[in-house]
Design a protein around this motif. Sequence first.
Motif, PDB file in Angstrom:
ATOM      1  N   ALA A 135       0.696  -1.124   0.248  1.00  0.00           N
ATOM      2  CA  ALA A 135       0.241   0.157  -0.136  1.00  0.00           C
ATOM      3  C   ALA A 135       0.733   1.534   0.128  1.00  0.00           C
ATOM      4  O   ALA A 135       0.849   2.328  -1.063  1.00  0.00           O
ATOM      5  N   ALA A 136       1.934   1.004   0.740  1.00  0.00           N
ATOM      6  CA  ALA A 136       2.755   2.203   0.822  1.00  0.00           C
ATOM      7  C   ALA A 136       3.933   2.489  -0.540  1.00  0.00           C
ATOM      8  O   ALA A 136       3.482   3.789  -0.808  1.00  0.00           O
ATOM      9  N   LEU A 137       3.973   1.447  -0.867  1.00  0.00           N
ATOM     10  CA  LEU A 137       4.663   2.053  -2.376  1.00  0.00           C
ATOM     11  C   LEU A 137       3.467   2.352  -3.766  1.00  0.00           C
ATOM     12  O   LEU A 137       3.983   2.893  -4.277  1.00  0.00           O
ATOM     13  N   GLU A 138       2.483   1.635  -3.477  1.00  0.00           N
ATOM     14  CA  GLU A 138       1.223   2.316  -4.485  1.00  0.00           C
ATOM     15  C   GLU A 138       1.274   3.502  -3.999  1.00  0.00           C
ATOM     16  O   GLU A 138       0.971   3.700  -4.829  1.00  0.00           O
ATOM     17  N   LYS A 139       0.785   4.129  -2.802  1.00  0.00           N
ATOM     18  CA  LYS A 139       0.366   5.721  -2.567  1.00  0.00           C
ATOM     19  C   LYS A 139       1.834   6.247  -3.360  1.00  0.00           C
ATOM     20  O   LYS A 139       1.490   7.564  -3.043  1.00  0.00           O
ATOM     21  N   GLN A 140       3.052   5.547  -3.922  1.00  0.00           N
ATOM     22  CA  GLN A 140       4.346   6.567  -4.117  1.00  0.00           C
ATOM     23  C   GLN A 140       4.503   6.441  -5.375  1.00  0.00           C
ATOM     24  O   GLN A 140       4.891   6.524  -5.817  1.00  0.00           O
ATOM     25  N   GLY A 141       3.332   5.303  -5.674  1.00  0.00           N
ATOM     26  CA  GLY A 141       3.299   5.710  -7.735  1.00  0.00           C
ATOM     27  C   GLY A 141       3.714   4.554  -7.486  1.00  0.00           C
ATOM     28  O   GLY A 141       4.171   4.295  -8.850  1.00  0.00           O
ATOM     29  N   LEU A 142       4.848   3.399  -6.853  1.00  0.00           N
ATOM     30  CA  LEU A 142       5.462   2.142  -7.526  1.00  0.00           C
ATOM     31  C   LEU A 142       4.838   1.363  -7.946  1.00  0.00           C
ATOM     32  O   LEU A 142       4.758  -0.167  -7.067  1.00  0.00           O
ATOM     33  N   TYR A 143       3.950   0.973  -8.397  1.00  0.00           N
ATOM     34  CA  TYR A 143       3.098   0.624  -8.881  1.00  0.00           C
ATOM     35  C   TYR A 143       3.689  -1.266  -9.630  1.00  0.00           C
ATOM     36  O   TYR A 143       3.018  -2.331  -8.189  1.00  0.00           O
ATOM     37  N   GLU A 144       4.487  -1.365  -9.665  1.00  0.00           N
ATOM     38  CA  GLU A 144       5.509  -2.142 -10.323  1.00  0.00           C
ATOM     39  C   GLU A 144       6.066  -3.192  -9.131  1.00  0.00           C
ATOM     40  O   GLU A 144       5.720  -4.321  -9.232  1.00  0.00           O
ATOM     41  N   GLN A 145       6.226  -2.415  -8.165  1.00  0.00           N
ATOM     42  CA  GLN A 145       7.297  -3.265  -7.120  1.00  0.00           C
ATOM     43  C   GLN A 145       5.801  -3.754  -6.151  1.00  0.00           C
ATOM     44  O   GLN A 145       6.327  -4.257  -5.347  1.00  0.00           O
ATOM     45  N   ALA A 146       4.873  -2.885  -5.884  1.00  0.00           N
ATOM     46  CA  ALA A 146       3.788  -3.214  -4.909  1.00  0.00           C
ATOM     47  C   ALA A 146       2.751  -3.922  -5.371  1.00  0.00           C
ATOM     48  O   ALA A 146       2.703  -5.018  -4.770  1.00  0.00           O
ATOM     49  N   LYS A 147       2.962  -4.130  -6.603  1.00  0.00           N
ATOM     50  CA  LYS A 147       2.443  -5.725  -6.993  1.00  0.00           C
ATOM     51  C   LYS A 147       3.374  -7.306  -6.619  1.00  0.00           C
ATOM     52  O   LYS A 147       2.534  -7.761  -5.790  1.00  0.00           O
ATOM     53  N   ARG A 148       4.262  -7.117  -6.083  1.00  0.00           N
ATOM     54  CA  ARG A 148       5.115  -7.849  -5.640  1.00  0.00           C
ATOM     55  C   ARG A 148       4.713  -8.751  -4.689  1.00  0.00           C
ATOM     56  O   ARG A 148       4.970  -9.249  -3.785  1.00  0.00           O
ATOM     57  N   TYR A 149       4.549  -6.948  -3.397  1.00  0.00           N
ATOM     58  CA  TYR A 149       4.196  -7.408  -2.687  1.00  0.00           C
ATOM     59  C   TYR A 149       3.059  -8.354  -2.418  1.00  0.00           C
ATOM     60  O   TYR A 149       2.652  -8.358  -0.862  1.00  0.00           O
ATOM     61  N   VAL A 150       2.057  -7.647  -3.010  1.00  0.00           N
ATOM     62  CA  VAL A 150       0.221  -7.894  -2.901  1.00  0.00           C
ATOM     63  C   VAL A 150       0.611  -9.489  -3.608  1.00  0.00           C
ATOM     64  O   VAL A 150      -0.071  -9.891  -2.441  1.00  0.00           O
ATOM     65  N   GLU A 151       1.714  -9.724  -4.389  1.00  0.00           N
ATOM     66  CA  GLU A 151       1.734 -11.658  -3.649  1.00  0.00           C
ATOM     67  C   GLU A 151       2.142 -11.945  -3.195  1.00  0.00           C
ATOM     68  O   GLU A 151       1.291 -13.429  -2.686  1.00  0.00           O
ATOM     69  N   GLY A 152       2.707 -11.461  -1.678  1.00  0.00           N
ATOM     70  CA  GLY A 152       3.248 -12.143  -0.948  1.00  0.00           C
ATOM     71  C   GLY A 152       2.215 -12.618   0.157  1.00  0.00           C
ATOM     72  O   GLY A 152       2.172 -13.095   1.163  1.00  0.00           O
ATOM     73  N   TYR A 153       0.852 -11.731  -0.142  1.00  0.00           N
ATOM     74  CA  TYR A 153      -0.106 -11.961   0.955  1.00  0.00           C
ATOM     75  C   TYR A 153      -1.208 -12.676  -0.152  1.00  0.00           C
ATOM     76  O   TYR A 153      -2.574 -13.107   0.591  1.00  0.00           O
ATOM     77  N   ALA A 154      -1.191 -12.781  -1.213  1.00  0.00           N
ATOM     78  CA  ALA A 154      -2.605 -13.440  -2.096  1.00  0.00           C
ATOM     79  C   ALA A 154      -3.166 -14.210  -1.753  1.00  0.00           C
ATOM     80  O   ALA A 154      -4.096 -15.045  -1.948  1.00  0.00           O
ATOM     81  N   ASP A 155      -1.895 -15.603  -1.394  1.00  0.00           N
ATOM     82  CA  ASP A 155      -2.129 -16.993  -1.094  1.00  0.00           C
ATOM     83  C   ASP A 155      -1.666 -17.391   0.988  1.00  0.00           C
ATOM     84  O   ASP A 155       0.185 -17.883   0.410  1.00  0.00           O
ATOM     85  N   LEU A 156      -1.800 -17.301   1.375  1.00  0.00           N
ATOM     86  CA  LEU A 156      -1.151 -17.719   2.574  1.00  0.00           C
ATOM     87  C   LEU A 156      -2.002 -19.592   3.395  1.00  0.00           C
ATOM     88  O   LEU A 156      -0.963 -19.658   4.353  1.00  0.00           O
ATOM     89  N   SER A 157      -1.906 -19.672   2.448  1.00  0.00           N
ATOM     90  CA  SER A 157      -2.776 -21.262   2.829  1.00  0.00           C
ATOM     91  C   SER A 157      -1.851 -22.270   3.341  1.00  0.00           C
ATOM     92  O   SER A 157      -2.016 -23.378   3.463  1.00  0.00           O
ATOM     93  N   TRP A 158      -0.325 -21.554   2.989  1.00  0.00           N
ATOM     94  CA  TRP A 158       0.730 -22.688   3.129  1.00  0.00           C
ATOM     95  C   TRP A 158       0.907 -22.383   4.727  1.00  0.00           C
ATOM     96  O   TRP A 158       2.347 -23.110   5.596  1.00  0.00           O
ATOM     97  N   PHE A 159       0.256 -21.118   5.819  1.00  0.00           N
ATOM     98  CA  PHE A 159       1.082 -21.063   6.689  1.00  0.00           C
ATOM     99  C   PHE A 159       0.220 -22.048   7.786  1.00  0.00           C
ATOM    100  O   PHE A 159      -1.075 -22.594   7.667  1.00  0.00           O
ATOM    101  N   GLU A 160       1.752 -22.712   8.292  1.00  0.00           N
ATOM    102  CA  GLU A 160       1.115 -23.608   9.427  1.00  0.00           C
ATOM    103  C   GLU A 160       0.966 -23.261  10.930  1.00  0.00           C
ATOM    104  O   GLU A 160       0.836 -21.720  10.480  1.00  0.00           O
ATOM    105  N   LEU A 161       0.109 -23.811  11.773  1.00  0.00           N
ATOM    106  CA  LEU A 161      -0.194 -23.749  13.337  1.00  0.00           C
ATOM    107  C   LEU A 161      -2.230 -22.801  12.927  1.00  0.00           C
ATOM    108  O   LEU A 161      -2.342 -21.921  13.223  1.00  0.00           O
ATOM    109  N   LEU A 162      -2.575 -22.888  12.023  1.00  0.00           N
ATOM    110  CA  LEU A 162      -3.646 -22.223  11.023  1.00  0.00           C
ATOM    111  C   LEU A 162      -4.842 -22.490  11.797  1.00  0.00           C
ATOM    112  O   LEU A 162      -5.367 -23.753  11.817  1.00  0.00           O
ATOM    113  N   ASP A 163      -5.724 -22.084  12.772  1.00  0.00           N
ATOM    114  CA  ASP A 163      -6.673 -23.309  13.455  1.00  0.00           C
ATOM    115  C   ASP A 163      -8.441 -21.878  12.436  1.00  0.00           C
ATOM    116  O   ASP A 163      -7.571 -21.501  11.304  1.00  0.00           O
TER     117      ASP A 163
END
Length: 419
Positions: free
Chosen positions: A215-243
């Motif tokens: 979100a911070a990168l987006e607000k600075q107009g760094l849209y392509e960089q922001a996409k990479r970080y969006v991908e970082g939370y798009a699928d967190l199903s691998w995260f163990e310890l999920l109740d």
Amino acid sequence: MTVYQLDQLAIAFGHEPGWLYELYPEECVTEDKFSRPRVIPYLARCAEIGRQDCINETVSKLLENPKNIRILFSVAEQLFENGKLKESMPFYQFVVDNEKDSYSHHFIMAQYRLFRAVLGSNSEENWKAVIRFEPYRKRLLEHYQLDALLHLANTCFSLHQWRDVEKYADELREMAVILYEDELRKKKTKKTFDPINTERHLVVYYGQGYLLKAAALEKQGLYEQAKRYVEGYADLSWFELLDEVGHYEVQKFQLWAKANMYTLEILLGNVEVLPEYLDFLKHNPPEILPALITIIESANKHGFTVDRIIDDFSEEIKLFTHYRDPLNIDRNFRFRYGLAIYRFNNGQHLIGIDETLQALTLSIVKNNEKDFLHCVTTFEAYRNYATDEQKQEYHQILEEVRNDEKRIAAFSGFDLGTV
């Protein structure tokens, strides 16, 4: 005699709570030492019923011995845990003002509690709270650090301090990974496993570290960089310890990632995704306000029309005025101001002035001088198009600011007498 028994005695004799409280400190002292089981409930009760005189006198005596600072911290914690946030703040402040060891647990926690207590809709006060607390964030116990970093990042986001958001988001991800790996080790090596005690599920802090960075990168107009970080939370199903709670949070991150990918495409000018984005919004109403901000911003930048979109969401837009939390108040301001510029750009001057006046009011609620000045200069630029009623409303808003000493102090850099 306990303070509860003293209250019951007051009821029996027909007196208000607080009767004979000025005499009670004698019950709390034995051989020049304060009894914690007596003085802590006493001070907490004094705070609840407003006996400030008793608090001042007792605290003064307590502070004659530096060791008693821990008693004041315990009073603050008791009030805090009982939901008496306002009443707890003076006791945390006593700790901060009188504890000489800035690394002690109760000093650090008092700083943290005060930081959390101050946060509200006032931008100036929020920024001061960030500045005061920021140097102490890494001295907190690790599970408190997660919550502190999340609140620091969110607060700076509402203040548009994008580089600070990036910093705290990076620290949040780093801390979340450390604790996640530690939790996995404990689970594998210990027969009994107690999860770390945090306000939110651990996956929330990990995901928010990516979301806020994007979100911070987006607000600075760094849209392509922001996409990479969006991908970082798009699928967190691998995260163990999920109740059950954890799986629910993962689903929310998937939804937000989808919405934010649309956002980035729109900001890049890819209007082809608009129909798909609008269909997504109709099925996800909480995303409408941030989405409309994006759509208006992109329309202003790339020059396409969104009148039909604004009409389609007119009922939802009416509900924006009900928001009272700082983040959505700021979002509503950005939407209103962006929509004002859009209306002016498209020759819809009267509607633009109405939106400017709404934005001006929101800037005052936020106590944000920069946003206030933007609205004032925008109104002045289009003053000739304003009706008499709009001019009257404008001057009435400014007059209310003039009559509010706190507002005058906040907006001291701007001469309200010249507008």
